[in-house]
Design a protein around this motif. Structure first.
Motif, PDB file in Angstrom:
ATOM      1  N   ALA A   1      38.378  37.668  43.734  1.00  0.00           N
ATOM      2  CA  ALA A   1      39.353  38.483  44.452  1.00  0.00           C
ATOM      3  C   ALA A   1      39.195  39.956  44.099  1.00  0.00           C
ATOM      4  O   ALA A   1      39.247  40.828  44.979  1.00  0.00           O
ATOM      5  CB  ALA A   1      40.770  38.012  44.122  1.00  0.00           C
ATOM      6  N   ALA A   2      38.989  40.258  42.824  1.00  0.00           N
ATOM      7  CA  ALA A   2      38.799  41.651  42.406  1.00  0.00           C
ATOM      8  C   ALA A   2      37.535  42.240  43.015  1.00  0.00           C
ATOM      9  O   ALA A   2      37.491  43.425  43.380  1.00  0.00           O
ATOM     10  CB  ALA A   2      38.748  41.736  40.881  1.00  0.00           C
ATOM     11  N   THR A   3      36.506  41.416  43.127  1.00  0.00           N
ATOM     12  CA  THR A   3      35.255  41.869  43.727  1.00  0.00           C
ATOM     13  C   THR A   3      35.448  42.253  45.184  1.00  0.00           C
ATOM     14  O   THR A   3      35.041  43.344  45.617  1.00  0.00           O
ATOM     15  CB  THR A   3      34.185  40.774  43.613  1.00  0.00           C
ATOM     16  OG1 THR A   3      33.879  40.554  42.229  1.00  0.00           O
ATOM     17  CG2 THR A   3      32.915  41.139  44.354  1.00  0.00           C
ATOM     18  N   MET A   4      36.065  41.375  45.967  1.00  0.00           N
ATOM     19  CA  MET A   4      36.256  41.672  47.378  1.00  0.00           C
ATOM     20  C   MET A   4      37.242  42.818  47.582  1.00  0.00           C
ATOM     21  O   MET A   4      37.072  43.639  48.494  1.00  0.00           O
ATOM     22  CB  MET A   4      36.706  40.426  48.130  1.00  0.00           C
ATOM     23  CG  MET A   4      36.746  40.616  49.645  1.00  0.00           C
ATOM     24  SD  MET A   4      35.191  41.284  50.340  1.00  0.00           S
ATOM     25  CE  MET A   4      34.092  39.874  50.099  1.00  0.00           C
ATOM     26  N   PHE A   5      38.256  42.887  46.740  1.00  0.00           N
ATOM     27  CA  PHE A   5      39.184  44.019  46.823  1.00  0.00           C
ATOM     28  C   PHE A   5      38.433  45.337  46.642  1.00  0.00           C
ATOM     29  O   PHE A   5      38.644  46.295  47.389  1.00  0.00           O
ATOM     30  CB  PHE A   5      40.279  43.902  45.762  1.00  0.00           C
ATOM     31  CG  PHE A   5      41.042  45.186  45.571  1.00  0.00           C
ATOM     32  CD1 PHE A   5      42.048  45.545  46.453  1.00  0.00           C
ATOM     33  CD2 PHE A   5      40.722  46.052  44.530  1.00  0.00           C
ATOM     34  CE1 PHE A   5      42.728  46.751  46.300  1.00  0.00           C
ATOM     35  CE2 PHE A   5      41.395  47.249  44.372  1.00  0.00           C
ATOM     36  CZ  PHE A   5      42.404  47.603  45.260  1.00  0.00           C
ATOM     37  N   THR A   6      37.568  45.390  45.640  1.00  0.00           N
ATOM     38  CA  THR A   6      36.839  46.626  45.357  1.00  0.00           C
ATOM     39  C   THR A   6      35.943  47.022  46.518  1.00  0.00           C
ATOM     40  O   THR A   6      35.840  48.206  46.868  1.00  0.00           O
ATOM     41  CB  THR A   6      36.019  46.465  44.067  1.00  0.00           C
ATOM     42  OG1 THR A   6      36.898  46.138  42.981  1.00  0.00           O
ATOM     43  CG2 THR A   6      35.254  47.741  43.728  1.00  0.00           C
ATOM     44  N   LYS A   7      35.304  46.039  47.143  1.00  0.00           N
ATOM     45  CA  LYS A   7      34.443  46.346  48.294  1.00  0.00           C
ATOM     46  C   LYS A   7      35.270  46.827  49.485  1.00  0.00           C
ATOM     47  O   LYS A   7      34.864  47.763  50.193  1.00  0.00           O
ATOM     48  CB  LYS A   7      33.620  45.112  48.663  1.00  0.00           C
ATOM     49  CG  LYS A   7      32.573  44.735  47.616  1.00  0.00           C
ATOM     50  CD  LYS A   7      31.791  43.509  48.055  1.00  0.00           C
ATOM     51  CE  LYS A   7      30.746  43.121  47.028  1.00  0.00           C
ATOM     52  NZ  LYS A   7      29.960  41.922  47.452  1.00  0.00           N
ATOM     53  N   CYS A   8      36.401  46.200  49.735  1.00  0.00           N
ATOM     54  CA  CYS A   8      37.272  46.645  50.838  1.00  0.00           C
ATOM     55  C   CYS A   8      37.778  48.055  50.584  1.00  0.00           C
ATOM     56  O   CYS A   8      37.830  48.893  51.501  1.00  0.00           O
ATOM     57  CB  CYS A   8      38.443  45.689  51.012  1.00  0.00           C
ATOM     58  SG  CYS A   8      37.999  44.070  51.685  1.00  0.00           S
TER      59      CYS A   8
ATOM     60  N   VAL B   1      46.292  40.269  35.384  1.00  0.00           N
ATOM     61  CA  VAL B   1      45.394  41.209  34.709  1.00  0.00           C
ATOM     62  C   VAL B   1      44.119  41.428  35.512  1.00  0.00           C
ATOM     63  O   VAL B   1      43.745  42.569  35.832  1.00  0.00           O
ATOM     64  CB  VAL B   1      45.034  40.704  33.296  1.00  0.00           C
ATOM     65  CG1 VAL B   1      44.034  41.654  32.629  1.00  0.00           C
ATOM     66  CG2 VAL B   1      46.285  40.568  32.442  1.00  0.00           C
ATOM     67  N   ASN B   2      43.429  40.345  35.852  1.00  0.00           N
ATOM     68  CA  ASN B   2      42.080  40.451  36.410  1.00  0.00           C
ATOM     69  C   ASN B   2      42.041  40.943  37.846  1.00  0.00           C
ATOM     70  O   ASN B   2      41.034  41.511  38.284  1.00  0.00           O
ATOM     71  CB  ASN B   2      41.379  39.090  36.339  1.00  0.00           C
ATOM     72  CG  ASN B   2      41.183  38.602  34.925  1.00  0.00           C
ATOM     73  OD1 ASN B   2      41.539  39.287  33.968  1.00  0.00           O
ATOM     74  ND2 ASN B   2      40.631  37.417  34.776  1.00  0.00           N
ATOM     75  N   THR B   3      43.098  40.707  38.599  1.00  0.00           N
ATOM     76  CA  THR B   3      43.114  41.095  40.015  1.00  0.00           C
ATOM     77  C   THR B   3      44.158  42.166  40.302  1.00  0.00           C
ATOM     78  O   THR B   3      43.830  43.262  40.765  1.00  0.00           O
ATOM     79  CB  THR B   3      43.383  39.868  40.901  1.00  0.00           C
ATOM     80  OG1 THR B   3      42.446  38.839  40.591  1.00  0.00           O
ATOM     81  CG2 THR B   3      43.244  40.237  42.371  1.00  0.00           C
ATOM     82  N   THR B   4      45.422  41.874  39.988  1.00  0.00           N
ATOM     83  CA  THR B   4      46.472  42.851  40.264  1.00  0.00           C
ATOM     84  C   THR B   4      46.289  44.100  39.417  1.00  0.00           C
ATOM     85  O   THR B   4      46.573  45.219  39.872  1.00  0.00           O
ATOM     86  CB  THR B   4      47.858  42.230  40.031  1.00  0.00           C
ATOM     87  OG1 THR B   4      47.967  41.019  40.785  1.00  0.00           O
ATOM     88  CG2 THR B   4      48.958  43.180  40.471  1.00  0.00           C
ATOM     89  N   GLY B   5      45.787  43.947  38.201  1.00  0.00           N
ATOM     90  CA  GLY B   5      45.503  45.114  37.365  1.00  0.00           C
ATOM     91  C   GLY B   5      44.469  46.028  37.989  1.00  0.00           C
ATOM     92  O   GLY B   5      44.582  47.260  37.944  1.00  0.00           O
ATOM     93  N   VAL B   6      43.444  45.419  38.581  1.00  0.00           N
ATOM     94  CA  VAL B   6      42.423  46.208  39.291  1.00  0.00           C
ATOM     95  C   VAL B   6      43.052  46.928  40.477  1.00  0.00           C
ATOM     96  O   VAL B   6      42.752  48.095  40.762  1.00  0.00           O
ATOM     97  CB  VAL B   6      41.263  45.294  39.740  1.00  0.00           C
ATOM     98  CG1 VAL B   6      40.310  46.036  40.674  1.00  0.00           C
ATOM     99  CG2 VAL B   6      40.515  44.755  38.523  1.00  0.00           C
ATOM    100  N   PHE B   7      43.936  46.239  41.191  1.00  0.00           N
ATOM    101  CA  PHE B   7      44.640  46.838  42.317  1.00  0.00           C
ATOM    102  C   PHE B   7      45.473  48.035  41.872  1.00  0.00           C
ATOM    103  O   PHE B   7      45.417  49.120  42.464  1.00  0.00           O
ATOM    104  CB  PHE B   7      45.525  45.786  42.984  1.00  0.00           C
ATOM    105  CG  PHE B   7      46.562  46.332  43.918  1.00  0.00           C
ATOM    106  CD1 PHE B   7      46.209  46.997  45.086  1.00  0.00           C
ATOM    107  CD2 PHE B   7      47.911  46.177  43.622  1.00  0.00           C
ATOM    108  CE1 PHE B   7      47.185  47.500  45.942  1.00  0.00           C
ATOM    109  CE2 PHE B   7      48.888  46.672  44.471  1.00  0.00           C
ATOM    110  CZ  PHE B   7      48.521  47.341  45.635  1.00  0.00           C
TER     111      PHE B   7
END
Length: 284
Positions: A185-192, A137-143
């Motif tokens: 992980a969601a934070t760094m994904f969003t920045k990338c 939910v918290n990471t893959t969902g953001v992806f």
């Protein structure tokens, strides 16, 4: 002359004509974000995986929105909120809802990733299922949501993605390893993602709340308690947790106001940033 940018604490109608999709909009911060965007004129697709909190009925309903200025104050009915059932862990469902939004409304201007779950336990007691569910939910969902939205936004040459993470992503928390790691992980994904899409006119930022008065926060309190436990405000040395310098926990509307700012034209030159909204709890 420079183009006009709406300013002031409440730029009424600043999102008129824009479409926003909010995940986890059935309650708490997600509901507050949906209301705040609609109060400023946006057509909001408010998604949640719980059918009790969202519905696939396509009929728009005028939003009764609250602002961050006076808790409970009713804002002008400027925008609309359309509830949709969507599970962010289902990549196909996410793509389908976002594709339908673009097809039916012409564009997706704003995505706000709010959907999240919390499973607490010391690492030695954390189950494989709790770890996997948290990241799903918290990471893959953001992806899933960001990937689908960004493809439409970059093709159009404009857009904004805001991920609601947590101050736990930037400071260790006992009993919250899965949650903190997933939000980091969601934070760094969003920045990338923001770096990759910047030249396509898409801004990507993160809002990192601290303790906020939501169902998730109240689930951490002793059973039956309705007032904020003193340790939440004062801190707890036994768990290496600092207090909140402002002496209060956030209301969902406090977080929504930060999201709305980052989604607005007032933040048009802000991307790849992480805004902590935690009353100073992380001493940042």
């Amino acid at each position: 002359m420079p183009e006009h940018i709406p300013n002031g604490p409440y730029a009424e109608g600043e999102f008129a004509g824009r479409t926003a999709l909010v995940t986890g909009a059935g309650q708490g911060i997600g509901a507050a974000v949906a209301a705040a965007l609609a109060a400023r004129g946006a057509h909001v697709i408010a998604t949640d995986r719980a059918t009790a909190r969202a519905t696939d009925r396509p009929t728009d309903r005028a939003s009764e929105c609250t602002t961050g200025h006076e808790p409970g104050a009713v804002a002008p009915r400027l925008g609309t909120i359309t509830p949709r059932t969507m599970d962010v862990t289902d990549a196909g469902a996410v793509s389908r809802v976002i594709d339908e939004t673009v097809r039916d409304l012409g564009a997706l201007d704003i995505l706000v990733n709010v959907a999240g779950i919390l499973r607490t336990a010391p690492v030695a007691e954390l189950t494989d299922a709790d770890w996997a569910d948290t990241f799903a939910v918290n990471t893959t969902g953001v992806f899933h949501a960001s990937r689908a939205a960004a493809s439409h936004m970059t093709a159009r040459g404009s857009g904004c993605i805001v991920t609601v993470a947590s101050n736990a992503a930037g400071i260790p928390r006992t009993g919250m390893a899965a949650y903190a790691a997933s939000k980091a992980a969601a934070t760094m994904f969003t920045k990338c993602l923001g770096l990759e899409t910047a030249r396509g006119g898409v801004r990507c930022n993160v809002v990192a709340p601290g303790s906020t008065d939501t169902a998730m926060q109240r689930a951490l309190w002793p059973e039956g308690r309705t007032e904020v436990p003193p340790s939440v405000i004062a801190g707890d040395p036994a768990t290496y947790r600092t207090g909140i310098p402002l002496g209060r926990i956030a209301a969902p509307e406090d977080i929504a106001e930060a999201v709305v700012f980052l989604a607005s034209d007032r933040a048009r030159h802000i991307t790849l940033q992480e805004l902590y909204v935690d009353g100073g709890a992380t001493l940042r």
